[in-house]
Design an enzyme around this catalytic site. Structure first.
Site, PDB file in Angstrom:
ATOM      1  CB  CYS A 280      -0.919   0.006   1.218  1.00  0.00           C
ATOM      2  SG  CYS A 280      -1.976  -1.437   1.292  1.00  0.00           S
TER       3      CYS A 280
ATOM      4  CG  HIS B 234      -3.322   3.327   2.961  1.00  0.00           C
ATOM      5  ND1 HIS B 234      -3.844   3.064   1.710  1.00  0.00           N
ATOM      6  CD2 HIS B 234      -3.185   2.121   3.576  1.00  0.00           C
ATOM      7  CE1 HIS B 234      -4.007   1.761   1.579  1.00  0.00           C
ATOM      8  NE2 HIS B 234      -3.629   1.167   2.698  1.00  0.00           N
TER       9      HIS B 234
ATOM     10  CG  ASN C  56      -6.415  -1.059   1.740  1.00  0.00           C
ATOM     11  OD1 ASN C  56      -5.807  -0.575   0.786  1.00  0.00           O
ATOM     12  ND2 ASN C  56      -5.809  -1.516   2.826  1.00  0.00           N
TER      13      ASN C  56
HETATM   14  O1  UT7 Z   1      -3.077  -1.335   4.065  1.00  0.00           O
HETATM   15  C1  UT7 Z   1      -3.024  -1.888   5.326  1.00  0.00           C
HETATM   16  C2  UT7 Z   1      -3.986  -3.002   5.313  1.00  0.00           C
HETATM   17  N1  UT7 Z   1      -4.621  -3.396   6.485  1.00  0.00           N
HETATM   18  C3  UT7 Z   1      -5.203  -2.625   7.428  1.00  0.00           C
HETATM   19  O2  UT7 Z   1      -5.131  -1.446   7.485  1.00  0.00           O
HETATM   20  C4  UT7 Z   1      -5.994  -3.398   8.438  1.00  0.00           C
HETATM   21  C5  UT7 Z   1      -5.855  -2.842   9.839  1.00  0.00           C
HETATM   22  N2  UT7 Z   1      -6.773  -3.545  10.734  1.00  0.00           N
HETATM   23  C6  UT7 Z   1      -8.094  -3.326  10.726  1.00  0.00           C
HETATM   24  O3  UT7 Z   1      -8.594  -2.517   9.959  1.00  0.00           O
HETATM   25  C7  UT7 Z   1      -8.944  -4.068  11.734  1.00  0.00           C
HETATM   26  O4  UT7 Z   1      -8.105  -4.789  12.596  1.00  0.00           O
HETATM   27  C8  UT7 Z   1      -9.984  -5.035  11.076  1.00  0.00           C
HETATM   28  C9  UT7 Z   1     -11.072  -4.225  10.388  1.00  0.00           C
HETATM   29  C10 UT7 Z   1      -9.299  -5.962  10.095  1.00  0.00           C
HETATM   30  C11 UT7 Z   1     -10.643  -5.877  12.157  1.00  0.00           C
HETATM   31  O5  UT7 Z   1     -11.267  -5.044  13.125  1.00  0.00           O
HETATM   32  P1  UT7 Z   1     -11.017  -5.294  14.668  1.00  0.00           P
HETATM   33  O6  UT7 Z   1     -11.839  -4.305  15.389  1.00  0.00           O
HETATM   34  O7  UT7 Z   1      -9.525  -5.258  14.907  1.00  0.00           O
HETATM   35  O8  UT7 Z   1     -11.606  -6.746  14.872  1.00  0.00           O
HETATM   36  P2  UT7 Z   1     -10.895  -8.043  15.478  1.00  0.00           P
HETATM   37  O9  UT7 Z   1      -9.911  -8.596  14.515  1.00  0.00           O
HETATM   38  O10 UT7 Z   1     -10.448  -7.734  16.864  1.00  0.00           O
HETATM   39  O11 UT7 Z   1     -12.128  -9.041  15.571  1.00  0.00           O
HETATM   40  C12 UT7 Z   1     -13.213  -8.806  16.477  1.00  0.00           C
HETATM   41  C13 UT7 Z   1     -14.267  -9.855  16.215  1.00  0.00           C
HETATM   42  C14 UT7 Z   1     -13.709 -11.283  16.131  1.00  0.00           C
HETATM   43  O12 UT7 Z   1     -14.688 -12.145  16.724  1.00  0.00           O
HETATM   44  P3  UT7 Z   1     -14.506 -12.665  18.231  1.00  0.00           P
HETATM   45  O13 UT7 Z   1     -13.207 -13.413  18.239  1.00  0.00           O
HETATM   46  O14 UT7 Z   1     -14.494 -11.439  19.092  1.00  0.00           O
HETATM   47  O15 UT7 Z   1     -15.710 -13.521  18.419  1.00  0.00           O
HETATM   48  C15 UT7 Z   1     -13.644 -11.559  14.662  1.00  0.00           C
HETATM   49  O16 UT7 Z   1     -13.756 -12.932  14.363  1.00  0.00           O
HETATM   50  O17 UT7 Z   1     -14.876  -9.614  14.944  1.00  0.00           O
HETATM   51  C16 UT7 Z   1     -14.863 -10.823  14.168  1.00  0.00           C
HETATM   52  N3  UT7 Z   1     -14.799 -10.470  12.766  1.00  0.00           N
HETATM   53  C17 UT7 Z   1     -15.894 -10.218  12.029  1.00  0.00           C
HETATM   54  N4  UT7 Z   1     -17.194 -10.231  12.321  1.00  0.00           N
HETATM   55  C18 UT7 Z   1     -18.069  -9.911  11.349  1.00  0.00           C
HETATM   56  C19 UT7 Z   1     -13.694 -10.321  11.972  1.00  0.00           C
HETATM   57  N5  UT7 Z   1     -14.066  -9.965  10.731  1.00  0.00           N
HETATM   58  C20 UT7 Z   1     -15.424  -9.896  10.723  1.00  0.00           C
HETATM   59  C21 UT7 Z   1     -16.380  -9.585   9.754  1.00  0.00           C
HETATM   60  N6  UT7 Z   1     -17.687  -9.600  10.101  1.00  0.00           N
HETATM   61  N7  UT7 Z   1     -16.046  -9.253   8.485  1.00  0.00           N
END
Ligand code: UT7
Length: 345
Positions: free
Chosen positions: A114, A254, A284
């Site tokens: 990115c 970004h 993204n």
């Molecule tokens: O160019 C750089 C590229 N990447 C980024 O910038 C990504 C940076 N990270 C993020 O944007 C965030 O970490 C995410 C959007 C990917 C995830 O958000 P989060 O608030 O960090 O969620 P998490 O990974 O802590 O997950 C929380 C919960 C989990 O469930 P449990 O374990 O609490 O039951 C996940 O399994 O949300 C669940 N989860 C979802 N639920 C519904 C993860 N993805 C999804 C989804 N829909 N798409």
């Protein structure tokens, strides 16, 4: 005389027609519009149709940028393509784009995830600053959807396909790239990577069965890295330009996640309306993200002649890259050949 700088004199974008909404994704994986919107700010993203290739998308954006700058492909001295999703593993996308445009200049690709567009912009700036080249095309293009696992809800909801391009030409009136910062922390590479398909773990039935040819990401680690780099890099590049973040007219971050941008705004004590945001429309788009936001900021009149913008990208590597850029007269007086009309490619 003022130092020679690389001024943006042309701009263009291409996004595929096909829209994939959060509701569409909810039919594919266990997710919903409320979760995606509240955690990322993304409402929809563009996904390639069969006729869209990395080369075709890059060419469409490039022709528009050349048209605005009033250049023909034969006028180009250099093409730099920022890309991590090539049509073929060899040769690099820049060679295909050069041929597609009918250009004869050197062309190479920078793969910095990115951060690739800002890396490429800064590289182009060096060639212009030294006087080696005059007309440089820089393109950010990604067909990320090819590397997405549409059974992994933590990654497939985030990304989309797009291309955007700028033409850079020398200026001596202060417009152009004023300062920059490039960074890499390879110790964190495993937080955002594709484990299979390279030379260590080549394509095999096992790789495909284990879905190792798709992007894997540790979202929380990348999130923390992103917030840190967005804020520190904005401070560093503005300090290097003899300014503060508050002096920037528009910040182009970004477009990975609205929450990352909101976090950075709070940390920097900057109002959200200083940040240009289009992540809700495209998700993204990796190396296309910053130029797509830049092009839309110009087209929507958010950036005007004399304005100073700070752009900061972060992503796989883990890498980051920022630049302070002053917009010149070209913003208000583009040569203005409409949408590549006069270009014969
Ligand atoms: O160019 C750089 C590229 N990447 C980024 O910038 C990504 C940076 N990270 C993020 O944007 C965030 O970490 C995410 C959007 C990917 C995830 O958000 P989060 O608030 O960090 O969620 P998490 O990974 O802590 O997950 C929380 C919960 C989990 O469930 P449990 O374990 O609490 O039951 C996940 O399994 O949300 C669940 N989860 C979802 N639920 C519904 C993860 N993805 C999804 C989804 N829909 N798409």
């Amino acid at each position: 005389m003022t130092k020679r700088r690389a001024e943006i004199t042309g701009w263009g974008k291409y996004v595929p027609e096909k829209i994939l909404t959060n509701d569409d994704l909810a039919k594919m994986v266990d997710t919903n519009d409320e979760w995606i919107t509240s955690r990322t700010g993304i409402k929809e993203r563009r996904i390639r149709s069969e006729s869209d290739t990395t080369t075709s998308m890059a060419a469409a954006a490039s022709l528009d940028a050349l048209g605005v700058a009033g250049l023909q492909p034969s006028d180009l001295d250099l093409i730099i393509v920022a890309n991590s999703s090539p049509d073929y593993l060899l040769p690099s996308p820049a060679n295909y784009l050069q041929h597609s445009l009918g250009a004869t200049c050197p062309a190479f690709t920078i793969a910095a995830g990115c951060s690739g567009f800002v890396y490429s912009l800064v590289t182009a700036h060096q060639f212009i600053e030294t006087g080696a080249y005059k007309n440089v095309l820089v393109v950010g293009v990604e067909l990320v959807s090819y590397a997405l696992d549409y059974t992994d809800r933590s990654t497939c909801i985030l990304f989309g396909d797009a291309a955007a391009a700028v033409v850079l030409q020398p200026s001596t009136n202060g417009a152009g790239v004023i300062s920059f910062e490039l960074g890499s922390d390879g110790s964190q590479a495993h937080h955002l990577w594709v484990p299979g398909g390279g030379t260590v773990n080549p394509v095999s039935q096992k790789v495909v069965d284990n879905r190792e040819h798709y992007i894997r990401m540790n979202g929380q680690e990348v999130f923390k890295f992103a917030v840190r780099k967005l804020t520190t890099s904005l401070n560093n590049i503005t300090a290097a330009a003899g300014m503060t973040v508050g002096d920037l007219d528009v910040i182009i971050p970004h477009q990975a996640n609205l929450r990352i941008i909101e976090f950075a705004a709070r940390t920097l004590d900057m109002p959200m309306d200083k940040f240009f945001v289009n992540v809700h429309k495209y998700g993204n788009t990796s190396a296309a993200s910053i130029p797509l936001a830049l092009v839309e900021a110009i087209q929507e009149g958010r950036l005007k002649s004399g304005d100073v913008t700070g752009m900061v990208a972060f992503g796989s590597g883990l890498s980051w890259a920022g630049a302070v850029v002053k917009m010149g007269e070209a913003i208000s007086n583009p040569v203005g050949i409409p949408a590549g009309a006069a270009i014969t490619a």
